[in-house]
Design a protein around this motif. Structure first.
Motif, PDB file in Angstrom:
ATOM      1  N   ARG A 170      54.669  28.779  15.930  1.00 37.07           N
ATOM      2  CA  ARG A 170      54.431  29.727  17.020  1.00 37.07           C
ATOM      3  C   ARG A 170      54.040  31.091  16.487  1.00 37.07           C
ATOM      4  NH1 ARG A 170      55.734  28.097  22.147  1.00 37.07           N
ATOM      5  NH2 ARG A 170      54.278  29.787  22.587  1.00 37.07           N
ATOM      6  N   TYR A 171      54.355  31.346  15.217  1.00 35.50           N
ATOM      7  CA  TYR A 171      53.903  32.563  14.539  1.00 35.50           C
ATOM      8  C   TYR A 171      53.764  32.231  13.063  1.00 35.50           C
ATOM      9  CZ  TYR A 171      53.641  37.322  12.727  1.00 35.50           C
ATOM     10  OH  TYR A 171      53.230  38.463  12.083  1.00 35.50           O
ATOM     11  N   PHE A 172      52.680  32.721  12.451  1.00 34.42           N
ATOM     12  CA  PHE A 172      52.418  32.470  11.026  1.00 34.42           C
ATOM     13  C   PHE A 172      51.897  33.752  10.405  1.00 34.42           C
ATOM     14  CE2 PHE A 172      49.790  31.542   7.407  1.00 34.42           C
ATOM     15  CZ  PHE A 172      50.368  30.455   6.778  1.00 34.42           C
ATOM     16  N   PRO A 195      62.570  33.387  24.554  1.00 30.27           N
ATOM     17  CA  PRO A 195      62.762  32.035  25.100  1.00 30.27           C
ATOM     18  C   PRO A 195      61.475  31.364  25.546  1.00 30.27           C
ATOM     19  CG  PRO A 195      63.537  33.704  26.642  1.00 30.27           C
ATOM     20  CD  PRO A 195      63.235  34.414  25.366  1.00 30.27           C
ATOM     21  N   ALA A 196      60.422  32.133  25.803  1.00 25.37           N
ATOM     22  CA  ALA A 196      59.151  31.535  26.206  1.00 25.37           C
ATOM     23  C   ALA A 196      58.244  31.243  25.026  1.00 25.37           C
ATOM     24  CB  ALA A 196      58.427  32.460  27.181  1.00 25.37           C
ATOM     25  N   ALA A 197      58.454  31.916  23.901  1.00 23.24           N
ATOM     26  CA  ALA A 197      57.531  31.796  22.768  1.00 23.24           C
ATOM     27  C   ALA A 197      58.118  31.083  21.570  1.00 23.24           C
ATOM     28  CB  ALA A 197      57.052  33.189  22.342  1.00 23.24           C
ATOM     29  N   THR A 198      59.394  30.769  21.596  1.00 23.85           N
ATOM     30  CA  THR A 198      60.077  30.331  20.381  1.00 23.85           C
ATOM     31  C   THR A 198      59.613  28.965  19.887  1.00 23.85           C
ATOM     32  OG1 THR A 198      62.257  30.289  19.330  1.00 23.85           O
ATOM     33  CG2 THR A 198      62.048  29.148  21.452  1.00 23.85           C
ATOM     34  N   GLY A 199      59.915  28.693  18.644  1.00 26.59           N
ATOM     35  CA  GLY A 199      59.534  27.460  17.960  1.00 26.59           C
ATOM     36  C   GLY A 199      59.619  27.715  16.470  1.00 26.59           C
ATOM     37  N   ALA A 200      58.819  27.008  15.701  1.00 27.29           N
ATOM     38  CA  ALA A 200      58.794  27.245  14.260  1.00 27.29           C
ATOM     39  C   ALA A 200      58.050  28.544  13.974  1.00 27.29           C
ATOM     40  CB  ALA A 200      58.122  26.084  13.545  1.00 27.29           C
ATOM     41  N   VAL A 201      58.625  29.361  13.109  1.00 20.77           N
ATOM     42  CA  VAL A 201      58.001  30.602  12.656  1.00 20.77           C
ATOM     43  C   VAL A 201      57.880  30.520  11.140  1.00 20.77           C
ATOM     44  CG1 VAL A 201      58.354  33.080  12.360  1.00 20.77           C
ATOM     45  CG2 VAL A 201      58.774  32.014  14.584  1.00 20.77           C
ATOM     46  N   THR A 202      56.682  30.765  10.621  1.00 21.13           N
ATOM     47  CA  THR A 202      56.430  30.616   9.187  1.00 21.13           C
ATOM     48  C   THR A 202      56.025  31.945   8.573  1.00 21.13           C
ATOM     49  OG1 THR A 202      55.702  28.328   9.468  1.00 21.13           O
ATOM     50  CG2 THR A 202      55.041  29.444   7.440  1.00 21.13           C
TER      51      THR A 202
END
Length: 644
Positions: A170-172, A195-202
């Motif tokens: 979701r963000y890299f 809560p709407a944008a979350t996920g894996a962040v790298t």
């Protein structure tokens, strides 16, 4: 002049992460509560050294308690993994159990360590669960190209294998200068806590940059609290939702994982009590109501109950709460057949709220349910005949569950549903049951009686084989003292058993139920239904004709688990199984229960699918099985409709 602190990039990142918090409803949680890692030349001298200096042997805080319990502000606890994908699964299990308010980081070296993160990252992002990935990267300064494990890309000098993480994150960002860490780290925390944008962040970290020193402003290390918002619905949209609901005669609520993420279970219960609307659940939403609540009608879709699916076929208003409407839920767009059916979607993301051409109520699930209930007041309740209809259907379905769970002869080999039945008689609301792939998710969705909001933990967004054991470790970390069960078939077990070693090392008393059925049972059944005749799905020796139809492979999964340090109990019969499960539940060390299951071909199994799932069948074929399967496919696909 503001003061500074001279640290390496890795040291600064660890110190920064130790001071990040989330807060929702007045409760504070540490955002990054620990770091998992496997070290190599891409991170050992950077993050490895930084974790050593941070006090990595400290015990991490339990999620949901005081944010600094068991750890000072400077500590970053460390856990040693065996497989990079599995470390992400453990972190995801922890985040889900923590209601997305607390998460883990995962660090790897460059090369295969980094690419092993991709599957776990996809799982996290698809399921909207936060995890921070910190893969090492090749030298930013490029003193020598290529370095060990570097992928050379002839058309681009700034690409590495870490770029494979871009589409599943979701963000890299790639931190190629020390000062670039500051905005990158802040953006990473923003996404993890949203809560709407979350996920894996790298955050890809070149190995030379990790070890480079810089004078960091002290403000970077100040304690930060990220508010996890509860957005309220738009008033006009709320009024439109109220009008749609009051006009409905056969409404149905479909709950997804968003109900759990927002801790909306009590709001849902109150809404159902007040309106009498039946509540069906996706895999992620199951347990939003306890199984014995009068409005709970069980799972919906391809793996759902007959009760929920029949209600779906005739519903005139379907209220989706925190669901993304996957094809399993909609039976590949064949389930909702009422010509007048309309949808009302309560979701924190506009992307999901728009689906099914529904009325969009973009808001936090708990807040939206509370405000919709307030807008309705006492003016709406379904007709008594509708309540009686679904109550009677639910009772009939429960008899089918009882029949699938029942074992008339306790001295015979159990079926898979009978394994679930034995566990069903043993657990309480404290137990947590974890599964992800194979034939078990379907049986669980149809049959399992969830007793608490967080008991049912089935990862079905990515349905990733190998998730269960490491996820159980993460859940055990987030919920210490509670019995945590990982249910795995032999196919899943062989994918990723290595984190048993981690459970033993950390003495996390997970309970692993290993079901041996000699192959890919779920795909075997699907293969047969689409005319592929179970090709390549059995774990057997090759026969004389070259097919895998010989004797079962002499694989001893119980011995394998024992060799990794786990205590294992073998169960041959239903009677043995009941005793073994009780013994495992009471154990204070990681314990496995191994059982060979009987096939549904010889004794009663779970009820068949109550709704269709679209898996395309060969349009032309010479084998009769495929020709027949195509005829059935054409019949089913004719019922598909687009909700426009």
């Amino acid at each position: 002049m503001s003061s500074t602190r001279r640290l390496t990039v890795a040291q600064a990142l660890v110190a920064f992460l130790a001071r990040q918090y989330t807060e929702r409803d007045g409760r504070r949680h540490r955002l990054i509560n620990a770091t998992w890692g496997i070290f190599g030349h891409g991170n050992v001298a950077g993050l490895g050294q930084a974790l050593l200096e941070s006090g990595a042997s400290a015990t991490p805080a339990k999620s949901g308690t005081s944010a600094t319990l068991g750890t000072s502000a400077a500590d970053m606890p460390y856990f040693q993994g065996r497989n990079e994908q599995a470390m992400v699964h453990a972190a995801v299990g922890y985040a889900r159990q923590s209601r997305r308010l607390s998460a883990h980081a995962v660090t790897t070296s460059i090369g295969p360590g980094a690419t092993n993160l991709v599957t776990g990252a996809a799982l996290a992002t698809i399921n909207r669960l936060p995890v921070l990935l910190l893969p090492g990267d090749v030298f930013a300064t490029r003193p020598a190209d290529p370095v060990l494990q570097q992928l050379e890309v002839p058309y681009a000098g700034d690409v590495s294998v870490n770029d494979a993480l871009r589409p599943v994150s979701r963000y890299f960002d790639r931190v190629t200068r020390p000062e670039a860490l500051i905005p990158a780290a802040l953006q990473a925390m923003r996404v993890l806590a949203d809560p709407a944008a979350t996920g894996a962040v790298t955050l890809a970290l070149p190995q030379d940059v990790q070890a480079e020193a810089y004078d960091w402003p002290e403000e970077f290390f100040a304690e930060r609290v990220w508010q996890v918002r509860r957005p309220r619905p738009d008033l006009d949209a709320l009024d439109a939702a109220r009008r749609a609901l009051t006009a409905a005669r056969r409404p149905l609520i479909v709950v997804g994982g968003g109900v759990h993420h927002s801790e909306a279970e009590e709001a849902l219960r109150s809404f159902a009590d007040a309106t009498g609307i039946p509540v069906a659940s996706t895999q992620a939403g199951k347990g939003s109501l306890p199984h014995d609540h009068p409005c709970d009608v069980g799972g919906i879709g391809h793996t759902g109950t007959a009760t929920a699916d029949e209600l779906a076929r005739t519903a005139d208003l379907v209220i989706g709460v925190g669901t993304r409407w996957s094809d399993f839920t909609t039976a590949s767009a064949t389930l909702f057949q009422n010509p007048a059916v309309r949808f009302l979607n309560i979701n924190i993301t506009a992307f999901d709220a728009h689906k099914m051409s529904g009325l969009s109520l973009v808001a936090d699930a708990r807040t939206a349910l509370e405000e919709l209930a307030g807008a309705l007041g006492t003016r709406f309740h379904v007709e008594p005949a509708y309540e009686t209809e679904y109550a009677d259907d639910k009772e009939r379905w429960e008899h089918r569950v009882d029949a699938a769970y029942e074992a008339e002869d306790l001295d015979t080999r159990p079926t898979q549903p009978q394994v679930l039945g034995a566990l069903d008689t043993l657990v309480t609301g404290d137990d947590i049951v974890i599964n992800a792939a194979g034939s078990l998710p379907g049986d669980l969705h149809k049959l399992w009686r969830a007793r608490s909001a967080d008991q049912y933990h089935v990862e079905y967004g990515y349905s990733c084989m190998g998730y269960e054991i490491p996820a159980a470790i993460g859940v055990g970390m987030a919920a210490p003292g509670r019995p945590v069960w990982a249910l795995v078939g032999d196919g899943t077990y062989l994918m990723n058993p290595t984190e048993i070693v981690t459970a033993v090392q950390e003495n996390i008393p997970i309970k692993v139920v290993i079901l041996q059925n000699h192959g890919y049972a779920s795909i075997g059944g699907l293969s047969e239904s689409v005319g592929a005749e179970r090709f390549g799905t059995a774990y057997r020796h090759r026969a004389d004709d070259g097919t895998y139809t010989g004797a079962p492979l002499p694989v001893d999964l119980a011995a394998n688990a024992a060799s990794l340090g786990m205590r294992v109990i073998r169960a041959k019969t239903v009677r043995d199984l009941r005793e073994a499960l009780a013994e495992a539940r009471a154990a204070d060390v990681p314990t496995g229960v191994y059982v060979e299951t009987e096939t549904a071909d010889t004794v009663s199994g779970a009820p068949p699918a109550q709704a269709w799932w679209d898996v395309p069948v060969a349009e032309t074929a010479t084998r009769p099985s495929a020709v027949k399967a195509r005829e059935e496919y054409d019949r089913q696909v004719a019922a598909r409709r687009r909700h426009l």
